[in-house]
Design an enzyme around this catalytic site. Structure first.
Site, PDB file in Angstrom:
ATOM      1  N   ARG A 189      42.684  52.728  42.454  1.00 43.82           N
ATOM      2  CA  ARG A 189      43.354  52.522  41.184  1.00 43.82           C
ATOM      3  C   ARG A 189      44.213  53.746  40.878  1.00 43.82           C
ATOM      4  O   ARG A 189      44.162  54.752  41.577  1.00 43.82           O
ATOM      5  CB  ARG A 189      42.382  52.210  40.037  1.00 43.82           C
ATOM      6  CG  ARG A 189      41.014  52.784  40.077  1.00 43.82           C
ATOM      7  CD  ARG A 189      40.890  54.240  39.765  1.00 43.82           C
ATOM      8  NE  ARG A 189      41.679  54.669  38.632  1.00 43.82           N
ATOM      9  CZ  ARG A 189      42.215  55.849  38.509  1.00 43.82           C
ATOM     10  NH1 ARG A 189      42.072  56.752  39.472  1.00 43.82           N
ATOM     11  NH2 ARG A 189      42.917  56.179  37.464  1.00 43.82           N
ATOM     12  N   ALA A 216      48.432  53.998  39.331  1.00 41.08           N
ATOM     13  CA  ALA A 216      49.673  53.335  39.749  1.00 41.08           C
ATOM     14  C   ALA A 216      50.234  53.852  41.076  1.00 41.08           C
ATOM     15  O   ALA A 216      50.551  53.050  41.964  1.00 41.08           O
ATOM     16  CB  ALA A 216      50.725  53.448  38.635  1.00 41.08           C
ATOM     17  N   ARG A 245      47.848  43.437  40.989  1.00 42.79           N
ATOM     18  CA  ARG A 245      47.768  43.994  39.633  1.00 42.79           C
ATOM     19  C   ARG A 245      49.191  44.018  39.097  1.00 42.79           C
ATOM     20  O   ARG A 245      50.031  44.784  39.583  1.00 42.79           O
ATOM     21  CB  ARG A 245      47.147  45.396  39.618  1.00 42.79           C
ATOM     22  CG  ARG A 245      45.691  45.411  40.044  1.00 42.79           C
ATOM     23  CD  ARG A 245      44.952  46.643  39.555  1.00 42.79           C
ATOM     24  NE  ARG A 245      44.751  46.616  38.122  1.00 42.79           N
ATOM     25  CZ  ARG A 245      44.272  47.656  37.419  1.00 42.79           C
ATOM     26  NH1 ARG A 245      43.993  48.784  38.026  1.00 42.79           N
ATOM     27  NH2 ARG A 245      44.099  47.557  36.118  1.00 42.79           N
ATOM     28  N   GLN A 300      37.047  55.697  33.603  1.00 49.67           N
ATOM     29  CA  GLN A 300      37.737  56.517  34.606  1.00 49.67           C
ATOM     30  C   GLN A 300      37.735  57.987  34.238  1.00 49.67           C
ATOM     31  O   GLN A 300      37.729  58.862  35.108  1.00 49.67           O
ATOM     32  CB  GLN A 300      39.182  56.047  34.787  1.00 49.67           C
ATOM     33  CG  GLN A 300      39.318  54.647  35.352  1.00 49.67           C
ATOM     34  CD  GLN A 300      39.560  53.625  34.270  1.00 49.67           C
ATOM     35  OE1 GLN A 300      38.958  53.692  33.199  1.00 49.67           O
ATOM     36  NE2 GLN A 300      40.439  52.668  34.530  1.00 49.67           N
ATOM     37  N   ASP A 324      51.734  53.620  34.068  1.00 44.72           N
ATOM     38  CA  ASP A 324      51.768  52.536  35.044  1.00 44.72           C
ATOM     39  C   ASP A 324      53.132  51.855  35.087  1.00 44.72           C
ATOM     40  O   ASP A 324      53.480  51.259  36.104  1.00 44.72           O
ATOM     41  CB  ASP A 324      50.687  51.513  34.721  1.00 44.72           C
ATOM     42  CG  ASP A 324      49.300  52.044  35.047  1.00 44.72           C
ATOM     43  OD1 ASP A 324      48.793  51.719  36.132  1.00 44.72           O
ATOM     44  OD2 ASP A 324      48.740  52.793  34.235  1.00 44.72           O
ATOM     45  N   LYS A 370      46.924  53.205  30.505  1.00 37.26           N
ATOM     46  CA  LYS A 370      45.566  52.733  30.261  1.00 37.26           C
ATOM     47  C   LYS A 370      45.318  52.500  28.776  1.00 37.26           C
ATOM     48  O   LYS A 370      45.759  53.270  27.926  1.00 37.26           O
ATOM     49  CB  LYS A 370      44.566  53.746  30.813  1.00 37.26           C
ATOM     50  CG  LYS A 370      43.112  53.358  30.675  1.00 37.26           C
ATOM     51  CD  LYS A 370      42.813  52.004  31.282  1.00 37.26           C
ATOM     52  CE  LYS A 370      43.193  51.904  32.734  1.00 37.26           C
ATOM     53  NZ  LYS A 370      42.992  50.543  33.284  1.00 37.26           N
TER      54      LYS A 370
END
Length: 354
Positions: free
Chosen positions: A49, A51, A92, A197, A238, A249
């Protein structure tokens, strides 16, 4: 000194080797992906994970597809490869780096004259994307370090470090570069619910790298900002729209508003591949909805009533008016972003042609 153990992605023995980030920080487990479908699954399940890292993984997924797809001819392979690319890019949808990297490898493959050349080219292009990402992160860090005071406490959200990239990091790369320049940098990391995260990855990565890091709950951000405990906020992204709106996020928007209210600079760090001039504003960015179990459970343990309705968007949009500056490997840009981002990407395109 950045440990090689934080390299989340490597190509070894004709396989893509990924650190399974769902298992950190308690154990370091590696996934070996021998086909593109296993990379797609790793992306969807957030085993890889961030970007930039998703983009690199997607590029290698195309290379794996080119190798594994049966092809009697160049035309057959390219047709099947295009289908695989569509599947990989959908893994994604919010992070533009994934579709950007997939398209870059696909386009390079289409320029080759035979099956063997297509397969060799796809792997070479994926390797270039990985190398370029780490180089971009280090350049971004050098540029962004100028924004960090000599003695600074920096708040960051989610994980935008070496684990989220090909190495070094975007937001955390700036903090690494600032420290390498002799600055005294302390970090406040949010836990970053619901996937944690910040607690699992950022706190671990920074401790491994010798930083003074303090972990807080997401809801504590307003308190530390209002008390003057934070000198600046640095986050990743992202997708960045043409007008400077930032998809990152979930929870980033909240922190940006709180930073603005308390007069704290809010910086976004991302490579130019994250800037999407085809998307006019944040309103046009598709927001991924994640499974409800990420909210109703922690580490597999239920914490909410059975059957409760859940909303679990993975990202939110921070309007450009809350962004103090955007740091890229090509330079630092400020408002008006509609002008500065376009100029930056034109300069980047001209430089790549030269």
């Amino acid at each position: 000194m950045l440990s090689e153990d934080m390299n989340a992605i490597s190509w070894e023995n004709d396989r893509l080797k990924l650190v399974d980030q769902t298992r950190l920080p308690r154990e370091r487990v590696y996934l070996e992906c021998a086909d593109y479908s296993s990379v797609v699954m790793a992306i969807r399940e957030m085993r890889v994970r961030g970007a930039p890292a998703i983009g690199v993984a997607g590029a290698y997924a195309v290379a794996l597809a080119a190798r594994q797809l049966a092809a009697a001819s160049r035309q057959t392979l390219l047709r099947e490869l295009d289908r695989a690319c569509d599947e990989i890019a959908r893994a994604r949808p919010t992070a533009v780096n994934l579709s950007w990297a997939v398209e870059r490898v696909r386009r390079a493959a289409h320029e080759q004259g035979d099956v063997a050349a297509i397969r060799a080219c796809a792997l070479a292009e994926a390797r270039r994307i990985q190398e370029e990402d780490e180089q971009a992160n280090r350049r971004m860090g050098q540029l962004g370090a100028a924004l960090i005071p000599e003695r600074a406490t920096v708040l960051t959200h989610c994980n935008a470090g070496a684990l989220a990239t090909a190495g070094y990091g975007t937001a955390l790369g700036i903090l690494r570069a600032a420290r390498e320049q002799g600055k005294d940098v302390r970090v406040i990391a949010t836990e970053t619910r619901p996937f944690l995260q910040g607690a699992r990855l950022t706190a671990w990565e920074l401790r491994e790298d010798g930083f003074d890091v303090t972990l807080i709950t997401d809801s504590t951000a307003g308190f530390v900002l209002s008390r003057g405990d934070v000198d600046c906020v640095v986050v990743g992204a992202d997708r960045i729209a043409a007008n400077g709106d930032v998809a990152n996020k979930i929870g980033t928007y909240t922190i940006a508003v709180l930073a603005k209210e308390n007069g704290v600079p809010f910086y976004v760090a991302a490579p130019v591949s994250t800037v999407d001039l085809a998307t006019p504003s944040g309103d046009a960015i598709a927001i991924e909805e994640r499974p409800p179990e990420e909210v109703t459970h922690i580490a597999g343990v239920p914490i909410a009533p059975d059957g409760v309705r859940v909303r679990n968007p993975a990202f939110d949009i921070t309007p450009h008016r809350y962004v103090t500056a955007i740091v890229t490997e090509r330079g630092i840009v400020r408002a008006p972003y509609g002008t500065s981002l376009g100029r930056l990407l034109r300069q980047a395109s001209a430089a790549s042609v030269r």
